[in-house]
Design an enzyme around this catalytic site. Structure first.
Site, short mmCIF file in Angstrom:
data_model
loop_
_atom_site.label_atom_id
_atom_site.label_comp_id
_atom_site.label_asym_id
_atom_site.label_seq_id
_atom_site.Cartn_x
_atom_site.Cartn_y
_atom_site.Cartn_z
N CYS A 112 0.81 -1.22 0.00
CA CYS A 112 0.00 0.00 0.00
C CYS A 112 0.84 1.27 0.00
O CYS A 112 0.32 2.37 -0.22
CB CYS A 112 -0.93 0.01 1.21
SG CYS A 112 -1.83 -1.54 1.39
N HIS A 163 -3.12 7.40 6.70
CA HIS A 163 -3.26 6.09 6.06
C HIS A 163 -4.68 5.59 6.34
O HIS A 163 -5.34 5.12 5.42
CB HIS A 163 -2.21 5.12 6.59
CG HIS A 163 -2.24 3.81 5.91
ND1 HIS A 163 -2.06 3.68 4.55
CD2 HIS A 163 -2.42 2.55 6.39
CE1 HIS A 163 -2.14 2.40 4.21
NE2 HIS A 163 -2.35 1.70 5.31
N PHE A 192 1.57 -3.70 3.87
CA PHE A 192 1.88 -5.03 4.39
C PHE A 192 3.38 -5.28 4.24
O PHE A 192 4.00 -4.92 3.24
CB PHE A 192 1.12 -6.10 3.60
CG PHE A 192 -0.33 -6.24 3.95
CD1 PHE A 192 -0.92 -5.47 4.93
CD2 PHE A 192 -1.12 -7.18 3.30
CE1 PHE A 192 -2.26 -5.61 5.26
CE2 PHE A 192 -2.46 -7.34 3.61
CZ PHE A 192 -3.04 -6.55 4.59
N GLU A 204 -1.61 4.61 14.22
CA GLU A 204 -1.20 5.79 13.46
C GLU A 204 -1.44 7.06 14.27
O GLU A 204 -0.61 7.99 14.25
CB GLU A 204 -1.95 5.86 12.13
CG GLU A 204 -1.52 7.05 11.28
CD GLU A 204 -2.17 7.09 9.91
OE1 GLU A 204 -1.77 7.93 9.08
OE2 GLU A 204 -3.11 6.29 9.66
N HIS A 227 -9.73 1.72 -0.23
CA HIS A 227 -8.28 1.54 -0.19
C HIS A 227 -7.82 1.10 -1.58
O HIS A 227 -8.05 -0.04 -1.99
CB HIS A 227 -7.91 0.50 0.85
CG HIS A 227 -6.45 0.46 1.18
ND1 HIS A 227 -5.50 1.07 0.40
CD2 HIS A 227 -5.77 -0.15 2.20
CE1 HIS A 227 -4.31 0.86 0.91
NE2 HIS A 227 -4.44 0.13 2.00
N LYS A 263 -9.67 7.64 2.38
CA LYS A 263 -10.08 6.27 2.10
C LYS A 263 -11.53 6.02 2.51
O LYS A 263 -12.15 5.06 2.05
CB LYS A 263 -9.17 5.27 2.82
CG LYS A 263 -7.77 5.15 2.24
CD LYS A 263 -6.98 4.05 2.93
CE LYS A 263 -5.57 3.92 2.38
NZ LYS A 263 -4.69 5.01 2.82
#
Length: 420
Positions: A166, A306, A406, A317, A343, A338
């Site tokens: 991502c 994010h 990831f 975060e 996403h 998002k």
């Protein structure tokens, strides 16, 4: 060595919110959700039956039919967004030296739809032997979007794609920024594209319990920082930014949206899919980006988070932001776009960088939608200004975008208002 200054001179987008930058940004600032039932395949047997798809996309309206068949959907999105950005920037071969223009275009997964199609065809016709499409590999690989753009426009500068899940397109944008400020190119066409609303894309993330299953209300399913969040919503699309050396842009009279001033990267070194619970990698990447830009934390007015709408990722975060920004964390605006785009995986960094550029240009912060009164998570500090449900007008001198992938891949980019 004196580093060059880098500006943004072109923008392009095809997203779940619109088929160009104008329609995407208008929808984003109005708080429109791009989610709806999956139409790209029969999802009736899946735990998740919705996504943020690009609406009514017909590649044959953008490409010659023969050329369209050589490209996976993700690469088609990449080219559509690049065409808009390059036209917006006026970046034609008469205006620039093609040997000094690069392409860095990223994807986290690449041609997953092509992979499914070709392997499925093989097993349906196994008795015929391995008769695969000769374009199978060049359609599938994650770097091929950059190749298509380079070939179409004759740009012969640095040409590649970055893959960091991502964080892919943020890493790509930072790479493009570095190439230009080191003097290795005059301009770079940079961005990201993804098209993973497929059987294996949805099925694979369902197997990880990563996706929301709010099938009765898709448009409200992406709800970052709400207690009832239950996973992210898959998105798709392509987004492109033209980055250019400042003096080069000024010399040709280019329009300048904003300046790129810093970028950072870090690793969580913690878990294959989960963020570090204390946000250690996120703290490091934001500090790296601020150091790179030579900026103090209080110079940032907006952070595009994010913020995927996952139970573990969101609080970590926010802990990182409070650690890095201290009391200033409560004076700046934060939001997760998002909540509207879903996403977009490898394209997430590009769409969120574009949102930062336009926030800086227009002095408007796009919202985090779908938060309802009383839907508060005790792990989240709601003194922070999440810009819930409605865009906010304010001066945005500088904006920071976070993307975490990831594998513990973290990337961050900072844009600010351009001043000569």
């Amino acid at each position: 060595m004196e580093l060059k200054r880098v500006v943004v001179t072109g923008l392009g987008a095809i997203t779940p919110l619109g088929d160009n930058v104008k329609t995407t940004w208008e929808a984003m600032t109005k708080g429109v959700s791009g989610a709806g039932p999956i139409t790209l395949f029969d999802a009736t047997k899946f735990k998740t039956r919705f996504a943020c798809e690009v609406k009514h996309f017909d590649p044959n309206t953008h490409f010659d039919r023969k050329e369209a068949r050589k490209m996976d959907r993700y690469a088609q999105f990449a080219l559509v967004s690049a065409q808009e950005a390059i036209e917006d920037a006026g970046l034609n071969t008469e205006a620039v030296d093609p040997n000094r223009v690069g392409v860095v275009f990223s994807s986290g997964i690449g041609g997953i739809g092509t992979f499914e199609q070709e392997i499925g065809y093989y097993y349906q016709h196994e008795e015929m032997g391995p008769r695969l499409n000769p374009f199978f590999i060049p359609k599938m690989i994650g770097d091929i979007a950059a190749g298509h753009i380079s070939i179409l426009y004759g740009f012969r500068g640095p040409n590649f794609g970055t893959v960091s899940a991502c964080a892919s397109s943020t890493n790509g944008l930072v790479s493009a920024f570095d190439i230009i400020r080191l003097g290795k190119a005059d301009a770079v066409v940079a961005g990201g594209a993804e098209a993973a609303v497929t059987v294996s894309g949805i099925g694979g993330f369902n197997a990880m319990n990563a996706l929301s299953t709010r099938n009765d209300s898709p448009e409200t399913a992406s709800r970052p920082f709400s207690a009832s969040r239950d996973g992210f919503v898959m998105g798709e699309g392509g987004v492109c930014l033209v980055l250019e050396e400042m003096e080069h842009a000024l010399a040709r009279g280019a329009k300048i949206y904003a300046e790129i001033v810093g970028g950072g990267a870090s690793g969580d070194a913690y878990h294959l899919t989960a963020s570090h619970p204390e946000g250690l990698g996120a703290i490091l990447v934001m500090r790296n980006a601020l150091d790179d830009a030579g900026m103090e934390p209080d110079a940032i007015d907006y952070i595009n988070l994010h913020g995927t709408s996952t139970p573990v990722g969101d609080p970590s975060e926010l802990k990182a932001i409070e650690e890095v920004f201290g009391e200033h964390a409560f004076r700046l605006n934060i939001s997760s776009t998002k909540s509207m785009t879903g996403h977009m995986l490898g394209a997430a960094g590009a769409i969120e960088a574009l949102a930062c550029v336009l926030a800086v240009q227009d002095n408007i912060v796009p919202p985090t939608i779908n938060h309802e009164p009383g839907d508060d998570d005790p792990e989240i500090d709601y003194r922070l200004n999440f810009t819930f449900n409605k865009a906010e007008k304010r001066e945005v001198r500088a904006a920071l975008s976070n993307t975490f992938g990831f594998g513990g891949h973290n990337a961050c980019i900072i844009v600010k208002k351009f001043m000569k």
